[in-house]
Design an enzyme around this catalytic site. Structure first.
Site, short mmCIF file in Angstrom:
data_model
loop_
_atom_site.label_atom_id
_atom_site.label_comp_id
_atom_site.label_asym_id
_atom_site.label_seq_id
_atom_site.Cartn_x
_atom_site.Cartn_y
_atom_site.Cartn_z
N LYS A 103 9.00 -0.74 14.05
CA LYS A 103 9.58 -0.46 12.72
C LYS A 103 10.68 0.59 12.85
O LYS A 103 11.76 0.45 12.27
CB LYS A 103 8.50 0.09 11.78
CG LYS A 103 7.50 -0.89 11.26
CD LYS A 103 6.63 -0.17 10.23
CE LYS A 103 5.39 -0.92 9.87
NZ LYS A 103 4.48 -0.17 9.02
N GLU A 118 10.38 -4.71 4.64
CA GLU A 118 10.44 -6.11 4.23
C GLU A 118 10.15 -6.24 2.73
O GLU A 118 10.87 -6.92 1.99
CB GLU A 118 9.39 -6.93 4.99
CG GLU A 118 9.67 -7.12 6.47
CD GLU A 118 9.06 -6.03 7.33
OE1 GLU A 118 8.85 -4.89 6.82
OE2 GLU A 118 8.83 -6.30 8.51
N LYS A 128 0.84 -1.20 0.00
CA LYS A 128 0.00 0.00 0.00
C LYS A 128 0.88 1.24 0.00
O LYS A 128 0.69 2.15 -0.79
CB LYS A 128 -0.92 -0.03 1.23
CG LYS A 128 -1.81 1.19 1.34
CD LYS A 128 -2.75 1.09 2.52
CE LYS A 128 -3.46 2.43 2.71
NZ LYS A 128 -4.36 2.44 3.86
N GLU A 152 -4.99 -6.42 14.71
CA GLU A 152 -4.47 -5.11 14.32
C GLU A 152 -5.60 -4.08 14.39
O GLU A 152 -5.35 -2.90 14.63
CB GLU A 152 -3.86 -5.17 12.90
CG GLU A 152 -2.96 -3.99 12.58
CD GLU A 152 -2.10 -4.20 11.34
OE1 GLU A 152 -0.97 -4.69 11.45
OE2 GLU A 152 -2.59 -3.87 10.24
N GLY A 210 -4.84 -1.74 4.99
CA GLY A 210 -4.09 -2.90 4.49
C GLY A 210 -4.80 -4.22 4.75
O GLY A 210 -4.91 -5.08 3.89
N ARG A 211 -5.33 -4.37 5.96
CA ARG A 211 -5.97 -5.66 6.32
C ARG A 211 -7.37 -5.78 5.73
O ARG A 211 -8.02 -6.81 5.92
CB ARG A 211 -5.99 -5.82 7.84
CG ARG A 211 -6.63 -4.67 8.59
CD ARG A 211 -6.28 -4.70 10.08
NE ARG A 211 -6.76 -3.52 10.79
CZ ARG A 211 -6.11 -2.37 10.88
NH1 ARG A 211 -4.94 -2.23 10.27
NH2 ARG A 211 -6.60 -1.36 11.57
N HIS A 227 -6.03 -32.97 17.60
CA HIS A 227 -4.93 -33.80 18.09
C HIS A 227 -3.79 -32.93 18.62
O HIS A 227 -2.67 -33.39 18.76
CB HIS A 227 -4.43 -34.72 16.98
CG HIS A 227 -5.52 -35.64 16.51
ND1 HIS A 227 -5.77 -36.84 17.12
CD2 HIS A 227 -6.45 -35.49 15.54
CE1 HIS A 227 -6.81 -37.43 16.51
NE2 HIS A 227 -7.24 -36.62 15.56
O1 F6P Z 1 2.96 -2.95 9.74
C1 F6P Z 1 1.59 -3.05 9.59
C2 F6P Z 1 1.16 -2.74 8.20
O2 F6P Z 1 1.10 -1.38 8.01
C3 F6P Z 1 -0.17 -3.40 7.89
O3 F6P Z 1 -1.25 -2.68 8.33
C4 F6P Z 1 -0.10 -3.57 6.44
O4 F6P Z 1 -1.03 -4.50 5.98
C5 F6P Z 1 1.33 -4.03 6.27
O5 F6P Z 1 2.05 -3.29 7.23
C6 F6P Z 1 1.94 -3.84 4.92
O6 F6P Z 1 1.93 -2.51 4.53
P1 F6P Z 1 2.15 -2.11 3.03
O7 F6P Z 1 1.08 -2.71 2.22
O8 F6P Z 1 2.12 -0.61 3.02
O9 F6P Z 1 3.50 -2.62 2.59
#
Ligand code: F6P
Length: 575
Positions: A539, A223, A217, A375, A289-290, A406
């Site tokens: 972060k 990452e 987003k 979240e 995002g979620r 199990h």
């Molecule tokens: O760190 C949390 C977050 O901001 C989430 O809400 C989001 O889904 C995820 O990181 C990834 O963010 P992006 O889509 O901006 O890379």
């Protein structure tokens, strides 16, 4: 900014009534079912294709009436209406919250708000459908082989690079809808910055038939951007090694143009990475995002299952959105489930909530729900900045049945904690197999294995609800010394959700159901379910700590003694 101030739920009469009921509450599901033949019928509801049986919950008509009053007191319907019409109910980020707009049908018939509604100067429906059309056209090109890699070969593998909502939604839906994936196409998902993730997911891939989708987003997530660079490096190295491209900048950028596309709200950053904005699919800051699987973040899945199935997926969401908007509260499934969760968390002090899909294809659903629920609702202040007045958030966890049986069901059956559990299943499996030989004892030859699977679902919810008394254990001739260990208290609450089959529409319906459960709970607690400031500090600190891990002595010296010692040990252990 929204005009809504949160109502303190604990100040309502309904809350006091519920607290009174909870004091000395002594549920008796055996008795309740025995004396009330209408219980199952009265507490079973329908939302689209989802049949939802709430009757095995610790619920009475009196409790339900007070919970419904609570929903009225905090105005769940009013806030939902504010949300879908674009008010800035994400107060701390001053944003609209419009994931429901992502699945409004293109024909615009009967929509509320009416088709073509404008929020913050943008025509929401036009923007959504223009992007969907672009995603569909792209997906068709990849699926038909018209989109080719650098050497003219069709794409066979799509690798989605993203994390959080930019990973969990796509991977969960891809896994859930595996039977709908076009033969010859495969998706892989890279999320973790642990370099083994990108290494393993690119292992044995042919770079000439691989397409990467960088899904972020913000296009600023450490990452995802790191993994995207690693993937780009992998692509160049592989193509150079095989002689598929020349060692020139032009060849490299041509390779990126043919093997990388992006999904983001930050198209300037996409261009800076070297991806042609023509090959980028946008969305908007009013999609969290979620809540973004049904925005362009789902592009990898659209490629895999095709636009028609994706349209059905979106229509499933819309069915449940309409149910949430129009069903009276006393029949409104997401509201009822959200209220039950409040009952368990705030009054019966449940600390967690299990979600147990009896559908192997839903094996990533619990992980997906962890982000969606935790979240969203793991907050300590309300949307006006004042402290919350009661516990918030639920700890969601789970695994598919029967695997969980199990592993951790022991605790749910006989442990000291109350763990409400959602059981989810479909009637028609994608692969109905029969055990032709059986075992000559418990399993007859020709046994339908899905039937056996579902027998476990029904048996577990029965066992949890009704238990096994000491008298029943004794009647089996059990030695008195182990009667306590072999008795089951029962009164362990479950919700049963049944759907006809795991179709794209049903998967959309399930996701929307939980989105609106989260909404209901967040509204009761008076919190902003749509921000996520709690992920920021870690972060920031990761970037501050990184130089120390990289050997910068001053940065190391600036750490607290524990962190300093841990990093020093890590550096000492490294080869
Ligand atoms: O760190 C949390 C977050 O901001 C989430 O809400 C989001 O889904 C995820 O990181 C990834 O963010 P992006 O889509 O901006 O890379």
């Amino acid at each position: 900014m929204t005009e809504f101030a949160p109502v303190d739920p604990t100040s309502t009469d309904a809350w006091s009534q519920l607290a009174g009921i909870a004091e000395g509450f002594s549920p008796d599901l055996r008795e309740w079912f025995a004396t009330d033949p209408g219980r199952a019928g009265r507490y079973t509801f329908q939302a689209g294709d989802l049949t939802v049986d709430l009757s095995k919950n610790l619920l009475t008509d009196e409790i339900l009436a007070q919970l419904l009053q609570l929903a009225q007191d905090v105005d769940v319907p009013g806030r939902f209406s504010a949300m879908i019409s674009g008010e800035h109910i994400n107060v701390t980020e001053d944003r609209a919250v419009l994931h429901t707009a992502l699945r409004r049908p293109k024909d615009g018939v009967g929509l509320v708000p009416p088709a073509g509604f404008v929020v913050d100067g943008a025509d929401i429906d036009a923007d959504v459908h223009a992007t969907l059309d672009k995603v569909y056209a792209f997906a068709d090109k990849v699926r038909s082989g018209a989109w080719t890699g650098i050497s003219g070969k069709a794409i066979k593998t799509v690798v989605n690079i993203g994390i959080g909502g930019s990973d969990l939604g796509p991977v969960m839906v891809y896994e859930a809808l595996k039977p709908y994936v076009q033969a010859g196409l495969e998706c892989r998902f890279v999320s973790n910055i642990d370099p083994t993730d990108v290494y393993e997911k690119t292992a044995n891939l042919d770079p000439e038939t691989t397409l990467f989708i960088v899904a972020s987003k913000t296009f600023g997530t450490l990452e995802t951007l790191t993994n995207a660079r690693l993937a780009r490096e992998w692509l160049w190295n592989q193509l150079l090694a095989s002689g598929a491209i020349a060692d020139t900048d032009a060849a490299r950028s041509d390779a990126v143009a043919k093997h990388f596309v992006a999904v983001s709200t930050a198209l300037d950053k996409v261009a800076a990475f070297g991806i042609d904005p023509e090959n980028a699919f946008g969305f908007w800051d009013w999609v969290g995002g979620r809540f973004s699987i049904d925005a362009a973040i789902g592009t990898s899945v659209v490629v895999a299952i095709g636009p028609d199935n994706w349209r059905a997926f979106l229509s499933g969401f819309h069915t449940v959105d309409e149910h949430m908007r129009t069903a009276p509260l006393e029949q409104n499934v997401p509201v009822l489930m959200g209220l039950l969760n409040v009952w368990y968390s705030n009054f019966l002090k449940a600390q967690s909530h299990a979600v147990l899909p009896y559908a192997q294809y839903l094996h990533r659903f619990p992980a997906y729900l962890q982000q969606l629920t935790m979240e969203s609702n793991g907050k300590s202040v309300r949307w006006d900045g004042t402290p919350v007045t009661t516990d918030t958030g639920e700890i969601f966890w789970g695994e598919p049945g029967t695997n969980g049986q199990h592993a951790f069901y022991q605790l749910i059956h006989q442990g000291t904690r109350l763990v409400p559990a959602d059981f989810i299943a479909v009637a028609n499996p994608a692969h109905p197999l029969k055990d032709e030989t059986g075992d000559g004892a418990a399993v007859e030859p020709g046994q339908d294995v899905h039937g056996l699977f579902m027998a476990n679902f029904f048996a577990q919810t029965k066992a949890l609800a009704f238990g096994k008394t000491a008298a029943e254990v004794r009647a089996e001739g059990t030695d008195e010394s182990v009667v306590p260990a072999r008795s089951f208290s029962g009164n362990r609450p479950t919700t049963s959700i049944l759907a006809p089959a795991l179709t794209p529409s049903v998967v959309g319906q399930l996701i929307a159901l939980y989105e609106h459960i989260v909404f209901t709970e967040g509204t009761i607690w008076g919190i902003d379910s749509f921000d996520q400031w709690g992920v920021e500090l870690g972060k920031q600190l990761a970037l501050q700590v990184a130089p120390a891990v990289d050997g910068d002595a001053d940065a190391l010296a600036a750490q607290d003694s524990s962190t300093k010692a841990l990093i020093s040990k890590y550096l000492e252990l490294r080869n």
